[in-house]
Design an enzyme around this catalytic site. Structure first.
Site, PDB file in Angstrom:
ATOM      1  N   SER A   1      31.567   9.721   5.262  1.00 13.63           N
ATOM      2  CA  SER A   1      31.317  11.075   4.786  1.00 13.63           C
ATOM      3  C   SER A   1      29.815  11.362   4.725  1.00 13.63           C
ATOM      4  CB  SER A   1      32.006  11.275   3.425  1.00 13.63           C
ATOM      5  OG  SER A   1      32.113  12.635   3.101  1.00 13.63           O
TER       6      SER A   1
ATOM      7  N   ASP B   1      41.696  16.290   7.671  1.00 15.41           N
ATOM      8  CA  ASP B   1      40.385  16.304   7.026  1.00 15.41           C
ATOM      9  C   ASP B   1      39.539  17.456   7.558  1.00 15.41           C
ATOM     10  OD1 ASP B   1      37.927  15.670   5.898  1.00 15.41           O
ATOM     11  OD2 ASP B   1      37.624  13.856   7.071  1.00 15.41           O
TER      12      ASP B   1
ATOM     13  N   HIS C   1      40.746  12.849   3.967  1.00 16.07           N
ATOM     14  CA  HIS C   1      39.387  12.392   3.701  1.00 16.07           C
ATOM     15  C   HIS C   1      39.394  11.444   2.496  1.00 16.07           C
ATOM     16  CE1 HIS C   1      35.020  13.220   4.155  1.00 16.07           C
ATOM     17  NE2 HIS C   1      34.974  12.858   2.882  1.00 16.07           N
TER      18      HIS C   1
END
Length: 319
Positions: free
Chosen positions: A172, A261, A291
């Protein structure tokens, strides 16, 4: 939160459904509903509950990387599995945790760092970079550059050798830091980008499609962004890596994406941009997950196993 609206189009993995059911039963709240301090505590509690533990024989050492910006230095944890003894030159893998640049810490990715050090095998460096809102953009980017430079000059100190390759990775927000390091520093040997947020503009179909998907909602990404960066800086190529002008000569990339996601399509776009410039890039999309699964192998046993095996194999190939 419910998956019902997504089920006609996607098959939700049972590990994903059970994860969010357990979170709901425990009364865990979304970050945008609490204070920054509570969000950070919740992030650690979530990892304690779902990351699990793993067998690991080797050394785990703490270091502090000297930095002009940080009086006490930047804390790192270095994992060196006993399997590194079998390598002439074990690779060094510098890892940046996720958390939207606001939450997250070394503790939350401790289990996966042990897994990669054992299975690749390699020396893993787990970085405690500064977080917003106390330290807004580009503070964590400066920390990432500082640590990787130091690692490249101190391979022997951390259990590698001068000939050891150096790779970067992260999930991320940490994936964006890893991607940016490759643009800013020469001689990085490989990059592992796990659902990276390489475009803070977020103008992608998946961002719209999964705006209310449990795991990472639009409200959460807005909350993170507002705490991290000024609106005017979002299109700075050092903030949104995909806007960099030159991609030539970047190291081979492995992209691990989650099917359900917001970040999925920007991951695909970055992959395509790398390939257009002749960079070797491969993608592995994990079906039926959202995610945030990657650092939680205690719960996402099947999904993480497949993704982690890809990462260890990729590190091995680039060692």
């Amino acid at each position: 939160m419910s998956f019902d609206k997504f089920k006609p189009k996607y098959k939700i993995h049972e590990e994903t459904e059970s994860y969010f059911k357990l979170r709901a039963e425990a009364g865990m709240k979304s970050y945008d509903q609490v204070t920054v301090e509570e969000a950070r505590e919740g992030n650690i509690a979530n990892a304690k509950r779902f990351a699990g533990t793993t067998e690991f024989e080797g050394t785990v050492k703490e270091f502090s990387v000297p930095s002009k910006q940080c009086i006490d230095g930047i804390p790192i944890t270095v994992y060196r599995s006993k399997h590194c003894d079998l390598c002439v030159a074990p690779s060094v893998f510098v890892y940046f945790h996720g958390g939207g640049n606001v939450v997250g810490c070394r503790q939350t990715v401790d289990t996966i760092c042990r897994i990669f050090s054992r299975d690749a095998p390699c020396v893993v460096v787990n970085v405690e970079y500064r977080l917003a809102p106390e330290h807004r953009w580009p503070s964590n980017h400066e920390d990432a550059i500082c640590v990787v430079r130091w690692v490249k000059m101190n391979k022997g100190l951390i259990g590698a050798v001068n000939e050891s390759t150096v790779g970067v990775g992260g999930d991320s927000a940490g994936g964006r830091l890893a991607a940016m390091v490759c643009h800013d520093l020469p001689e990085i040997n490989y990059q592992v980008l796990v659902y990276p947020s390489v475009d803070l503009r977020r103008n992608y179909k998946s961002a719209e499609e999964f705006a209310e998907m449990p795991g990472l909602t639009k409200k959460m990404t807005d909350w993170f962004r507002e705490k991290y960066i000024d609106e005017a800086d979002i299109t700075n190529p050092k903030a949104s890596t995909i806007l960099q002008k030159n991609f030539k000569g970047l190291p081979p990339a492995l992209m691990i994406l989650a099917e359900l996601d917001q970040n999925r399509d920007q991951g695909y776009a970055y992959h395509e941009k790398l390939k257009e410039e002749g960079v070797k890039s491969q993608i592995f999309t994990v079906k039926g997950v959202t995610h945030g699964f990657f650092h939680l192998p205690g719960h996402f046993k099947e999904c993480c196993l497949r993704a982690h095996e890809k990462v260890s194999k990729f590190i091995k190939a680039n060692s």
